[in-house]
Design a protein around this motif. Structure first.
Motif, PDB file in Angstrom:
ATOM      1  N   UNK A 137      -3.286  -0.291   3.694  1.00  0.00           N
ATOM      2  CA  UNK A 137      -3.808  -1.505   3.058  1.00  0.00           C
ATOM      3  C   UNK A 137      -4.687  -1.163   1.855  1.00  0.00           C
ATOM      4  N   UNK A 138      -5.503  -0.128   1.987  1.00  0.00           N
ATOM      5  CA  UNK A 138      -6.346   0.297   0.868  1.00  0.00           C
ATOM      6  C   UNK A 138      -5.489   0.823  -0.280  1.00  0.00           C
ATOM      7  N   UNK A 139      -4.436   1.574   0.030  1.00  0.00           N
ATOM      8  CA  UNK A 139      -3.543   2.102  -1.000  1.00  0.00           C
ATOM      9  C   UNK A 139      -2.812   0.969  -1.711  1.00  0.00           C
ATOM     10  N   UNK A 140      -2.446  -0.069  -0.984  1.00  0.00           N
ATOM     11  CA  UNK A 140      -1.796  -1.230  -1.587  1.00  0.00           C
ATOM     12  C   UNK A 140      -2.723  -1.898  -2.585  1.00  0.00           C
ATOM     13  N   UNK A 141      -3.978  -2.032  -2.232  1.00  0.00           N
ATOM     14  CA  UNK A 141      -4.965  -2.638  -3.130  1.00  0.00           C
ATOM     15  C   UNK A 141      -5.138  -1.791  -4.399  1.00  0.00           C
ATOM     16  N   UNK A 142      -5.172  -0.476  -4.254  1.00  0.00           N
ATOM     17  CA  UNK A 142      -5.298   0.408  -5.413  1.00  0.00           C
ATOM     18  C   UNK A 142      -4.082   0.269  -6.317  1.00  0.00           C
ATOM     19  N   UNK A 143      -2.899   0.169  -5.737  1.00  0.00           N
ATOM     20  CA  UNK A 143      -1.678  -0.013  -6.524  1.00  0.00           C
ATOM     21  C   UNK A 143      -1.717  -1.284  -7.353  1.00  0.00           C
ATOM     22  N   UNK A 144      -2.196  -2.361  -6.748  1.00  0.00           N
ATOM     23  CA  UNK A 144      -2.311  -3.626  -7.476  1.00  0.00           C
ATOM     24  C   UNK A 144      -3.316  -3.514  -8.610  1.00  0.00           C
ATOM     25  N   UNK A 145      -4.472  -2.886  -8.331  1.00  0.00           N
ATOM     26  CA  UNK A 145      -5.519  -2.779  -9.354  1.00  0.00           C
ATOM     27  C   UNK A 145      -5.102  -1.892 -10.511  1.00  0.00           C
ATOM     28  N   UNK A 146      -4.413  -0.792 -10.245  1.00  0.00           N
ATOM     29  CA  UNK A 146      -4.008   0.087 -11.347  1.00  0.00           C
ATOM     30  C   UNK A 146      -2.924  -0.580 -12.187  1.00  0.00           C
ATOM     31  N   UNK A 147      -2.050  -1.354 -11.569  1.00  0.00           N
ATOM     32  CA  UNK A 147      -1.016  -2.068 -12.317  1.00  0.00           C
ATOM     33  C   UNK A 147      -1.637  -3.137 -13.211  1.00  0.00           C
TER      34      UNK A 147
END
Length: 116
Positions: free
Chosen positions: A68-78
């Motif tokens: 879940x944390x990795x998913x959030x990071x993916x959204x923020x970097x995009x």
């Protein structure tokens, strides 16, 4: 030349060499995963600078070593990359296998609008 390198380092070099061959002028979405955190950067190798970055170090509450944390990071970097005008990247997983947190970050970045 690769004598004495760990399997991780060999995999990282092999992956990065293949990326450079097919990347062209596209920036690179580089991922680093540690035991506690995950980091992502969009890097312009030609200019030698980081265009956008995100990690679980800042702005994440709760457990940081989760999908879940990795998913959030993916959204923020995009979102940060799109704000900087980057829509197409090549995915650099480093020496990490495309599984678990790395895969979750990549899928979230794709859903948020990055093409790779």
């Amino acid at each position: 030349m690769t004598k004495g390198l760990s399997l991780f380092e060999k995999r990282r070099r092999r992956n990065r060499t293949a990326l450079r061959a097919r990347a062209g002028t596209r920036p690179r979405l580089s991922v680093h995963r540690s035991g506690k955190h995950i980091y992502a950067q969009v890097i312009d190798d030609e200019a030698g600078r980081t265009i956008a970055s995100a990690s679980t170090l800042a702005g994440h509450e709760g457990k940081t070593a989760t999908v879940a944390a990795a998913t959030e990071v993916g959204k923020r970097v995009a979102e940060a990359a799109k704000a900087a005008g980057v829509t197409q990247v090549v995915f650099d997983r480093g020496g990490f296998l495309f599984h678990g947190r790395v895969k979750a970050l990549a899928e979230a970045a794709r859903e948020a609008g990055l093409e790779f």
